[in-house]
Design an enzyme around this catalytic site. Structure first.
Site, PDB file in Angstrom:
ATOM      1  N   MET A  93      -4.088  -6.999  -7.116  1.00  0.00           N
ATOM      2  CA  MET A  93      -3.572  -8.144  -7.873  1.00  0.00           C
ATOM      3  C   MET A  93      -4.692  -9.030  -8.410  1.00  0.00           C
ATOM      4  SD  MET A  93      -0.518  -7.311  -7.811  1.00  0.00           S
ATOM      5  CE  MET A  93       0.329  -8.701  -8.533  1.00  0.00           C
ATOM      6  N   ARG A  94      -5.611  -8.413  -9.114  1.00  0.00           N
ATOM      7  CA  ARG A  94      -6.772  -9.139  -9.583  1.00  0.00           C
ATOM      8  C   ARG A  94      -7.221  -8.499 -10.898  1.00  0.00           C
ATOM      9  NH1 ARG A  94      -9.585 -12.653  -6.771  1.00  0.00           N
ATOM     10  NH2 ARG A  94      -8.220 -12.532  -4.970  1.00  0.00           N
ATOM     11  N   HIS A 137       1.445   0.580 -13.348  1.00  0.00           N
ATOM     12  CA  HIS A 137       2.231  -0.609 -13.683  1.00  0.00           C
ATOM     13  C   HIS A 137       3.716  -0.240 -13.635  1.00  0.00           C
ATOM     14  CE1 HIS A 137       3.040  -4.514 -15.412  1.00  0.00           C
ATOM     15  NE2 HIS A 137       3.892  -3.921 -16.222  1.00  0.00           N
ATOM     16  N   ASN A 153      -4.853   2.388 -13.553  1.00  0.00           N
ATOM     17  CA  ASN A 153      -3.953   1.393 -12.953  1.00  0.00           C
ATOM     18  C   ASN A 153      -2.524   1.921 -13.044  1.00  0.00           C
ATOM     19  OD1 ASN A 153      -3.150  -1.157 -11.847  1.00  0.00           O
ATOM     20  ND2 ASN A 153      -2.453  -1.748 -13.897  1.00  0.00           N
ATOM     21  N   GLY A 172       0.780  -1.236   0.000  1.00  0.00           N
ATOM     22  CA  GLY A 172       0.000   0.000   0.000  1.00  0.00           C
ATOM     23  C   GLY A 172       0.810   1.284   0.000  1.00  0.00           C
ATOM     24  N   SER A 173       2.054   1.237  -0.499  1.00  0.00           N
ATOM     25  CA  SER A 173       2.821   2.496  -0.488  1.00  0.00           C
ATOM     26  C   SER A 173       2.234   3.506  -1.479  1.00  0.00           C
ATOM     27  CB  SER A 173       4.308   2.241  -0.764  1.00  0.00           C
ATOM     28  OG  SER A 173       4.520   1.817  -2.078  1.00  0.00           O
ATOM     29  N   ASN A 174       1.690   3.037  -2.586  1.00  0.00           N
ATOM     30  CA  ASN A 174       1.040   3.966  -3.522  1.00  0.00           C
ATOM     31  C   ASN A 174      -0.250   4.517  -2.920  1.00  0.00           C
ATOM     32  OD1 ASN A 174       2.403   4.207  -6.320  1.00  0.00           O
ATOM     33  ND2 ASN A 174       2.619   2.041  -5.766  1.00  0.00           N
TER      34      ASN A 174
HETATM   35  C1  GRF Z   1       3.495  -1.309  -7.494  1.00  0.00           C
HETATM   36  O1  GRF Z   1       4.767  -1.587  -7.984  1.00  0.00           O
HETATM   37  C2  GRF Z   1       2.509  -1.200  -8.612  1.00  0.00           C
HETATM   38  O2  GRF Z   1       3.040  -0.656  -9.775  1.00  0.00           O
HETATM   39  C3  GRF Z   1       2.131  -2.637  -8.848  1.00  0.00           C
HETATM   40  O3  GRF Z   1       2.068  -3.190  -7.545  1.00  0.00           O
HETATM   41  C4  GRF Z   1       2.959  -2.489  -6.682  1.00  0.00           C
HETATM   42  C5  GRF Z   1       2.200  -2.056  -5.471  1.00  0.00           C
HETATM   43  O4  GRF Z   1       3.038  -1.530  -4.477  1.00  0.00           O
HETATM   44  N1  GRF Z   1       0.929  -2.723  -9.614  1.00  0.00           N
HETATM   45  P1  GRF Z   1       2.425  -0.855  -3.173  1.00  0.00           P
HETATM   46  O5  GRF Z   1       1.471  -1.862  -2.537  1.00  0.00           O
HETATM   47  O6  GRF Z   1       1.690   0.390  -3.609  1.00  0.00           O
HETATM   48  O7  GRF Z   1       3.574  -0.548  -2.279  1.00  0.00           O
END
Ligand code: GRF
Length: 193
Positions: free
Chosen positions: A90-91, A109, A107, A12-14
């Protein structure tokens, strides 16, 4: 003020970068719900700490994807969600969510699409030996890592430490996701970029 939903399955860092940018006013938006398909994932703890409501569910508790996506979409409707940000969800998003929120689901990536689609993009790029890694933000459609590209950032790296390049990519992700959401929100409101 735009209502966002962030979907995540992992650390969940994003999610945190987006939620913090809402909290400190960098984004004229609020995260009204964090959707997580893996109860106990790191993102859940981050959301609690930041005071963001969490919708946790176990896919296996439902008869199929259509059923849990209907439950999610009903909640998004209730919350008045205008933009959905997938952040390590992841789905594969199915027909129910695409039917109701299609064209409003972003999304992120960790590669320069269309190179290195799939779940192991950073490792694949590293093993291939690329010298310019990167990040892509795109609207989703029914294909895996397809859909219209909104923005990309390049991450040049010529070393041999996958952890190092991974950390660089994650930093670039956080910046690019917030900037891209900001651009979308501002153009929606007819403001100048
Ligand atoms: C990120 O690298 C994103 O691009 C990919 O999954 C990862 C999620 O990282 N789809 P986080 O959970 O946001 O740290």
């Amino acid at each position: 003020m735009t209502n966002l939903a962030v979907f995540a399955s992992g650390s969940g860092s994003n999610f945190e970068a987006i939620a913090r940018s809402c909290a400190d006013g960098r984004l004229d938006a609020r995260v009204v719900v964090c959707v997580c398909d893996r109860p106990g994932a790191g993102v859940v703890e981050r959301a609690r700490r930041l005071g963001v409501p969490v919708l946790e569910f176990r896919p296996r508790d439902y008869a199929g994807k259509r059923d849990f996506e209907r439950m999610i979409a009903d909640r998004l409707d209730e919350e008045g969600v205008e933009l959905v940000c997938l952040a390590g969800y992841m789905r594969i998003v199915g027909e129910e969510l695409l039917g109701r929120y299609g064209g409003r689901i972003l999304n992120i990536h960790p590669a320069l699409l269309p190179a290195f689609p799939g779940a192991h993009a950073i490792r694949d790029a590293f093993e291939y030996g690329v010298k310019v890694y990167g990040v892509t933000i795109h609207y989703i459609d029914e294909t895996i890592d397809g859909g219209t590209i909104v923005s990309q950032a390049a991450v040049p790296y010529d070393g041999d430490d996958i952890d190092e390049v991974e950390a660089m990519i994650h930093q670039a992700e956080h910046r690019l996701y917030v900037d891209t959401i900001s651009r979308i929100i501002n153009s929606k409101e007819g403001k100048q970029e």
